[in-house]
Design a protein around this motif. Structure first.
Motif, PDB file in Angstrom:
ATOM      1  N   ASN A  65       0.765  -1.140  -0.126  1.00  0.00           N
ATOM      2  CA  ASN A  65       0.019  -0.022   0.086  1.00  0.00           C
ATOM      3  C   ASN A  65       0.971   1.305  -0.042  1.00  0.00           C
ATOM      4  O   ASN A  65       2.080   1.292   0.545  1.00  0.00           O
ATOM      5  CB  ASN A  65      -0.760   0.115   1.249  1.00  0.00           C
ATOM      6  N   GLY A  66       0.379   2.414  -0.472  1.00  0.00           N
ATOM      7  CA  GLY A  66       0.939   3.607  -0.467  1.00  0.00           C
ATOM      8  C   GLY A  66       1.009   3.972   1.024  1.00  0.00           C
ATOM      9  O   GLY A  66       0.365   3.442   1.767  1.00  0.00           O
ATOM     10  N   LEU A  67       1.767   4.853   1.633  1.00  0.00           N
ATOM     11  CA  LEU A  67       1.826   5.381   2.811  1.00  0.00           C
ATOM     12  C   LEU A  67       2.445   6.951   2.680  1.00  0.00           C
ATOM     13  O   LEU A  67       3.472   6.983   2.162  1.00  0.00           O
ATOM     14  CB  LEU A  67       2.867   4.533   3.738  1.00  0.00           C
ATOM     15  N   ILE A  68       1.304   7.740   2.996  1.00  0.00           N
ATOM     16  CA  ILE A  68       1.684   9.202   2.636  1.00  0.00           C
ATOM     17  C   ILE A  68       1.694   9.798   4.169  1.00  0.00           C
ATOM     18  O   ILE A  68       0.599   9.797   4.814  1.00  0.00           O
ATOM     19  CB  ILE A  68       0.876   9.875   1.826  1.00  0.00           C
ATOM     20  N   LYS A  69       2.693  10.626   4.337  1.00  0.00           N
ATOM     21  CA  LYS A  69       2.862  11.335   5.683  1.00  0.00           C
ATOM     22  C   LYS A  69       3.167  12.949   5.358  1.00  0.00           C
ATOM     23  O   LYS A  69       3.658  13.230   4.269  1.00  0.00           O
ATOM     24  CB  LYS A  69       3.951  10.738   6.378  1.00  0.00           C
ATOM     25  N   CYS A  70       2.625  13.598   6.318  1.00  0.00           N
ATOM     26  CA  CYS A  70       2.930  15.055   6.360  1.00  0.00           C
ATOM     27  C   CYS A  70       2.595  15.565   7.812  1.00  0.00           C
ATOM     28  O   CYS A  70       2.009  15.029   8.593  1.00  0.00           O
ATOM     29  CB  CYS A  70       2.354  16.029   5.133  1.00  0.00           C
ATOM     30  N   GLU A  71       3.384  16.555   8.087  1.00  0.00           N
ATOM     31  CA  GLU A  71       3.420  17.475   9.107  1.00  0.00           C
ATOM     32  C   GLU A  71       3.054  18.841   8.621  1.00  0.00           C
ATOM     33  O   GLU A  71       3.939  19.575   8.133  1.00  0.00           O
ATOM     34  CB  GLU A  71       4.690  17.306  10.175  1.00  0.00           C
ATOM     35  N   VAL A  72       2.128  19.682   9.165  1.00  0.00           N
ATOM     36  CA  VAL A  72       2.064  21.018   8.950  1.00  0.00           C
ATOM     37  C   VAL A  72       1.860  21.882   9.967  1.00  0.00           C
ATOM     38  O   VAL A  72       1.245  21.286  11.302  1.00  0.00           O
ATOM     39  CB  VAL A  72       0.621  21.125   8.364  1.00  0.00           C
ATOM     40  N   THR A  73       3.008  22.619  10.300  1.00  0.00           N
ATOM     41  CA  THR A  73       3.035  23.732  11.508  1.00  0.00           C
ATOM     42  C   THR A  73       2.583  25.232  11.250  1.00  0.00           C
ATOM     43  O   THR A  73       2.637  25.492  10.022  1.00  0.00           O
ATOM     44  CB  THR A  73       4.584  23.595  11.960  1.00  0.00           C
ATOM     45  N   ARG A  74       2.489  25.680  12.200  1.00  0.00           N
ATOM     46  CA  ARG A  74       2.196  27.373  12.042  1.00  0.00           C
ATOM     47  C   ARG A  74       3.629  27.749  11.559  1.00  0.00           C
ATOM     48  O   ARG A  74       4.527  27.567  12.160  1.00  0.00           O
ATOM     49  CB  ARG A  74       1.792  27.945  13.342  1.00  0.00           C
ATOM     50  N   SER A  75       3.260  28.926  10.741  1.00  0.00           N
ATOM     51  CA  SER A  75       4.440  29.487  10.255  1.00  0.00           C
ATOM     52  C   SER A  75       4.866  30.565  11.219  1.00  0.00           C
ATOM     53  O   SER A  75       3.961  31.164  11.964  1.00  0.00           O
ATOM     54  CB  SER A  75       4.579  30.033   8.861  1.00  0.00           C
TER      55      SER A  75
END
Ligand SMILES: O=c1[nH]c(=O)c2[nH]c(=O)[nH]c2[nH]1
Length: 295
Positions: free
Chosen positions: A285-295
């Motif tokens: 399976n694909g595995l997609i990750k991300c982290e989004v922070t306040r700039s």
């Protein structure tokens, strides 16, 4: 010359169930699985068999039960912070406690159209997760999350425009099935200690509710160009909805459902716009990750 580079120990998989008796005979229940690992001046227990610095993992397990009796277990952020703080307050040589609480679903169900006062059902494997690191250096650092929330949409998802070269076999698609097990987490910017967590206790359930609602609504309504883009939209909205969060992360498996060409059987049409019967894949399976922070 070897040297102990890092060490932590404690009890894992401590299963705890708490019944709260409310007014009028109504009861509420919470089931959780707790892990608590301690760090500190414990090196000699590893290097020279000095057990005088060891709070037995059995005592850690007992403490998990006692704190669940003495204090609220909801929200789990508060319970995890209370438990972790206890070890620093009680043992001078313990410098950090790493507490992880997994809350399992028991949802009150209705009988004859009315919520039953003491009966619950397990509606899915979804869990609510809290990690608290309580340390002398940094106070309480909290991460909250959702795991194993399994979702699927049968249309409203595309994937095209990706790199095409001599390694590519995947056809572009403008209409596919999209399914994943949501693993979402968010970190908190405010707490420096237990009092801050206690003051903010009312925020935690609301944030969990907002993250869950945003995840489900965006998954359903976004005309998805990719898992990457849809998860980024979820992160943006959670950061906007809960100002006390510092970052939001997702890890989403792409659980593939492959079209099956059945034209070999009497010319059956089962691909593209005619696709109805699919083959669910268990892996890869694909595995997609991300982290989004306040700039
Ligand atoms: O949403 C997707 N992102 C990818 O990176 C990817 N790669 C792939 O083969 N299918 C998909 N789908």
């Amino acid at each position: 010359m070897p040297s102990l580079a890092s060490a932590r120990y404690g009890k894992d998989n401590v299963r705890v169930f708490k019944v709260s008796k409310e007014e009028g005979g109504r009861q509420a229940v919470t089931e959780m699985t707790v892990c608590c690992l301690l760090e500190g001046s414990i090196d000699t227990s590893y290097t020279i068999a000095d057990n005088s610095v060891v709070v037995a993992t059995d005592s850690i397990k007992n403490t998990i039960y006692v704190k669940a009796k003495e204090h609220p277990v909801n929200p789990p952020e508060l319970y995890a912070s209370i438990l972790g703080t206890h070890f620093l307050d009680t043992y001078a040589h313990i410098h950090a406690a790493n507490v992880r609480v997994v809350v399992h679903r028991w949802t009150r169900y209705e009988v004859d159209g009315r919520p039953h006062p003491h009966s619950f059902l397990r509606d899915g494997e979804e869990t609510r997760i809290v990690s608290a690191r309580v340390s002398r250096d940094e106070g309480v650092r909290l991460t909250s999350g959702i795991q194993k929330l399994t979702v699927l949409k049968s249309t409203g998802s595309a994937f095209h425009g990706f790199v095409r070269d001599e390694y590519t076999t995947l056809p572009e698609t403008w209409d596919r099935i999209l399914s994943t097990d949501v693993d979402a987490s968010w970190t908190w910017s405010f707490p420096t200690g237990l009092p801050a967590v206690q003051e903010s206790a009312a925020l935690f359930d609301g944030a969990w509710e907002a993250a869950r609602t945003i995840t489900l609504k965006t998954f359903a309504e976004d005309n998805s160009a990719s898992v990457q883009n849809t998860m980024y939209k979820m992160c943006e909205q959670i950061l906007a909805a809960v100002p006390e969060t510092q970052s939001v992360s997702y890890a989403l498996p792409n659980k593939h459902y492959f079209e099956i060409d059945l034209s070999w059987h009497k010319g059956l049409k089962n691909t593209g716009a005619d696709a109805e019967v699919y083959a669910p894949q268990s892996g890869p399976n694909g595995l997609i990750k991300c982290e989004v922070t306040r700039s």
